[in-house]
Design a protein around this motif. Structure first.
Motif, PDB file in Angstrom:
ATOM      1  N   ASN A 210      27.502  34.329  38.283  1.00 49.27           N
ATOM      2  CA  ASN A 210      27.723  35.698  38.463  1.00 49.27           C
ATOM      3  C   ASN A 210      27.819  35.654  40.082  1.00 49.27           C
ATOM      4  O   ASN A 210      28.713  36.349  40.443  1.00 49.27           O
ATOM      5  CB  ASN A 210      26.278  36.210  38.441  1.00 49.27           C
ATOM      6  N   ASP A 211      27.224  34.642  40.716  1.00 49.80           N
ATOM      7  CA  ASP A 211      27.619  34.689  42.097  1.00 49.80           C
ATOM      8  C   ASP A 211      29.291  34.245  42.347  1.00 49.80           C
ATOM      9  O   ASP A 211      29.946  34.976  43.152  1.00 49.80           O
ATOM     10  CB  ASP A 211      27.147  33.575  43.030  1.00 49.80           C
ATOM     11  N   ILE A 212      29.693  33.316  41.454  1.00 47.38           N
ATOM     12  CA  ILE A 212      31.145  32.659  41.610  1.00 47.38           C
ATOM     13  C   ILE A 212      32.061  34.193  41.292  1.00 47.38           C
ATOM     14  O   ILE A 212      33.136  34.500  41.823  1.00 47.38           O
ATOM     15  CB  ILE A 212      31.278  31.768  40.613  1.00 47.38           C
ATOM     16  N   LEU A 213      31.616  34.959  40.086  1.00 43.44           N
ATOM     17  CA  LEU A 213      32.472  36.184  39.511  1.00 43.44           C
ATOM     18  C   LEU A 213      32.311  36.908  40.728  1.00 43.44           C
ATOM     19  O   LEU A 213      33.373  37.633  40.859  1.00 43.44           O
ATOM     20  CB  LEU A 213      31.857  36.433  38.445  1.00 43.44           C
ATOM     21  N   GLY A 214      31.260  37.130  41.354  1.00 37.17           N
ATOM     22  CA  GLY A 214      31.322  38.166  42.383  1.00 37.17           C
ATOM     23  C   GLY A 214      32.155  37.848  43.680  1.00 37.17           C
ATOM     24  O   GLY A 214      32.863  38.796  44.287  1.00 37.17           O
ATOM     25  N   ALA A 215      32.162  36.500  43.933  1.00 40.12           N
ATOM     26  CA  ALA A 215      33.183  36.077  45.065  1.00 40.12           C
ATOM     27  C   ALA A 215      34.413  36.123  44.674  1.00 40.12           C
ATOM     28  O   ALA A 215      35.453  36.485  45.333  1.00 40.12           O
ATOM     29  CB  ALA A 215      32.800  34.614  45.353  1.00 40.12           C
ATOM     30  N   MET A 216      34.850  35.958  43.381  1.00 41.51           N
ATOM     31  CA  MET A 216      36.108  36.133  42.885  1.00 41.51           C
ATOM     32  C   MET A 216      36.623  37.435  42.756  1.00 41.51           C
ATOM     33  O   MET A 216      37.615  37.793  43.307  1.00 41.51           O
ATOM     34  CB  MET A 216      36.334  35.760  41.257  1.00 41.51           C
ATOM     35  N   ASP A 217      35.705  38.694  42.599  1.00 35.34           N
ATOM     36  CA  ASP A 217      35.990  39.979  42.834  1.00 35.34           C
ATOM     37  C   ASP A 217      36.643  40.322  44.040  1.00 35.34           C
ATOM     38  O   ASP A 217      37.316  41.145  44.375  1.00 35.34           O
ATOM     39  CB  ASP A 217      34.855  40.894  42.231  1.00 35.34           C
ATOM     40  N   GLY A 218      35.599  39.777  45.026  1.00 31.21           N
ATOM     41  CA  GLY A 218      35.788  39.936  46.409  1.00 31.21           C
ATOM     42  C   GLY A 218      37.459  39.594  47.004  1.00 31.21           C
ATOM     43  O   GLY A 218      38.015  40.296  47.537  1.00 31.21           O
ATOM     44  N   ASP A 219      37.712  38.258  46.315  1.00 32.00           N
ATOM     45  CA  ASP A 219      39.074  37.623  46.581  1.00 32.00           C
ATOM     46  C   ASP A 219      40.003  38.724  45.866  1.00 32.00           C
ATOM     47  O   ASP A 219      41.161  38.836  46.730  1.00 32.00           O
ATOM     48  CB  ASP A 219      38.994  36.403  46.119  1.00 32.00           C
ATOM     49  N   VAL A 220      39.920  38.976  44.728  1.00 32.55           N
ATOM     50  CA  VAL A 220      40.887  40.020  44.079  1.00 32.55           C
ATOM     51  C   VAL A 220      41.063  41.233  44.658  1.00 32.55           C
ATOM     52  O   VAL A 220      42.298  41.709  45.067  1.00 32.55           O
ATOM     53  CB  VAL A 220      40.671  40.106  42.723  1.00 32.55           C
ATOM     54  N   ASP A 221      39.957  41.671  45.299  1.00 34.15           N
ATOM     55  CA  ASP A 221      39.999  42.929  46.191  1.00 34.15           C
ATOM     56  C   ASP A 221      40.728  42.650  47.362  1.00 34.15           C
ATOM     57  O   ASP A 221      41.854  43.259  47.888  1.00 34.15           O
ATOM     58  CB  ASP A 221      38.850  43.613  46.569  1.00 34.15           C
TER      59      ASP A 221
END
Length: 361
Positions: free
Chosen positions: A334-345
């Motif tokens: 979940n932390d990795i996916l959250g960081a990935m969402d931030g990178d995508v944004d």
């Protein structure tokens, strides 16, 4: 004249038995021609024996009794315990192996080792002097082998009783068949107790380091073989012969009412179902056992259930640990996916800025 028994003190144990001050037990091993026994004695028992021997014989034994330490306790001092253990063993061996029989012929000596009063040959030991916990004797490698020989003898007796039972059924002697089956059951129950005792004793021997790993594995294989043999004999005892075959060979009339028919008749037509407080019906395992045999069988079943519960608890603990690990991994993902969402944004914002610049050009 029979030779004197081999006397040794291979181990000690600490017990308080409800008293306010713990004390040390010295486990005396008596190896006789046919069997071995363990007698537990305190140092005060040795002191009383020494005083009685001096009073009855008129002279002290060949070896001196180890002195008492007033400032130290054997409970908290392994070195003192070992020294006193060696000294007490030397004291007993000096009396048992001395050419002078005066000390061995006294009642104090026989009472101390629980030997029969009618003989001084040490041919038997009364049940009162045996250790209540047989595992204390099984912790000695030599006594362990003696108990294993007794186990093999019990299995041999059970096999012979089953053969006698089958022969009695073939000859039509139902009473002899029932008696032989009961004797086989008693031997199998005793064998089961010995297997549990030997298993516990082998674990203590392994913890103490008295034997090597190779010998430990060999003795563990002996226990496994004996357990498999006992299970096979137990199945044979429960399967054949059935009560119908005994009746058929013994010539008893088939029209005679069985115990279940009598019980149904005495119930007086009450509706079938569970009755609180009613005695449970007999099973193949308990039908031929007496009260002590049923009690021993119940203890074995409870011990088996406890072992199964421990195994189930271990499985549940492993499942819990696996669940916690899976939860940790899910949290990391979940932390990795959250960081990935931030990178995508961030990348999306940069693309918008680039597109705006391109349109302005």
């Amino acid at each position: 004249m029979a030779p004197p028994p081999e006397i040794a003190i291979p181990s000690t144990s600490v017990s308080n038995e409800g008293s306010s001050k713990p004390f040390t037990y010295y486990n005396i091993t008596l190896r006789l021609p046919l069997r071995s026994f363990i007698v537990q004695k305190r140092y005060s028992d040795f002191a009383s024996l020494h005083s009685s021997l001096v009073a009855q014989v008129g002279s002290p034994p060949p070896a001196p009794l180890p002195g008492k330490h007033w400032l130290k306790s054997t409970v908290n001092s392994p070195e003192l315990t070992r020294d006193r253990q060696v000294g007490l063993e030397r004291y007993l061996k000096a009396i048992a192996e001395s050419p002078d029989r005066r000390w061995r012929d006294t009642t104090a000596w026989r009472a101390f080792l629980n030997l029969p009063n009618s003989s001084t040959t040490n041919s038997a030991v009364s049940a009162g002097g045996m250790v209540g916990n047989a595992a204390a004797g099984a912790a000695d490698p030599g006594t362990w082998l003696d108990m294993h020989r007794e186990l093999k003898q019990k299995l041999h007796d059970a096999r012979q009783c089953l053969s006698k039972r089958d022969g009695a059924v073939e000859s039509g002697n139902g009473t002899a068949a029932v008696e032989a089956g009961a004797a086989a059951k008693r031997a199998l129950v005793k064998a089961g107790t010995l297997i549990s005792t030997l298993n516990d004793g082998l674990r203590k021997i392994q913890e103490s380091g008295k034997l090597g790993e190779g010998e430990i594995r060999r003795r563990r294989d002996l226990i496994s073989g004996a357990r498999m043999e006992r299970e096979g004999l137990d199945k044979l005892s429960n399967s054949l012969p059935s009560s119908a075959s005994i009746v058929a060979h013994s010539g008893v009339s088939q029209g005679q009412a069985s115990s279940s028919d009598k019980a149904a008749l005495l119930r007086g037509g009450r509706p079938a179902g569970r009755v609180l407080g009613a005695p449970l019906p007999e099973t193949d395992k308990t039908r031929e056992l007496d009260n002590s045999g049923v009690l021993q069988l119940q203890k074995q079943e409870m011990q088996s259930q406890d072992e199964q519960i421990e195994q189930l608890a271990a499985i549940i603990r492993r499942q819990k640990e696996m669940g916690l690990q899976i939860g940790d991994e899910v949290a990391q993902h979940n932390d990795i996916l959250g960081a990935m969402d931030g990178d995508v944004d961030r990348v999306t914002g940069k693309l918008k800025v680039a597109n705006n610049r391109i349109r302005k050009m």
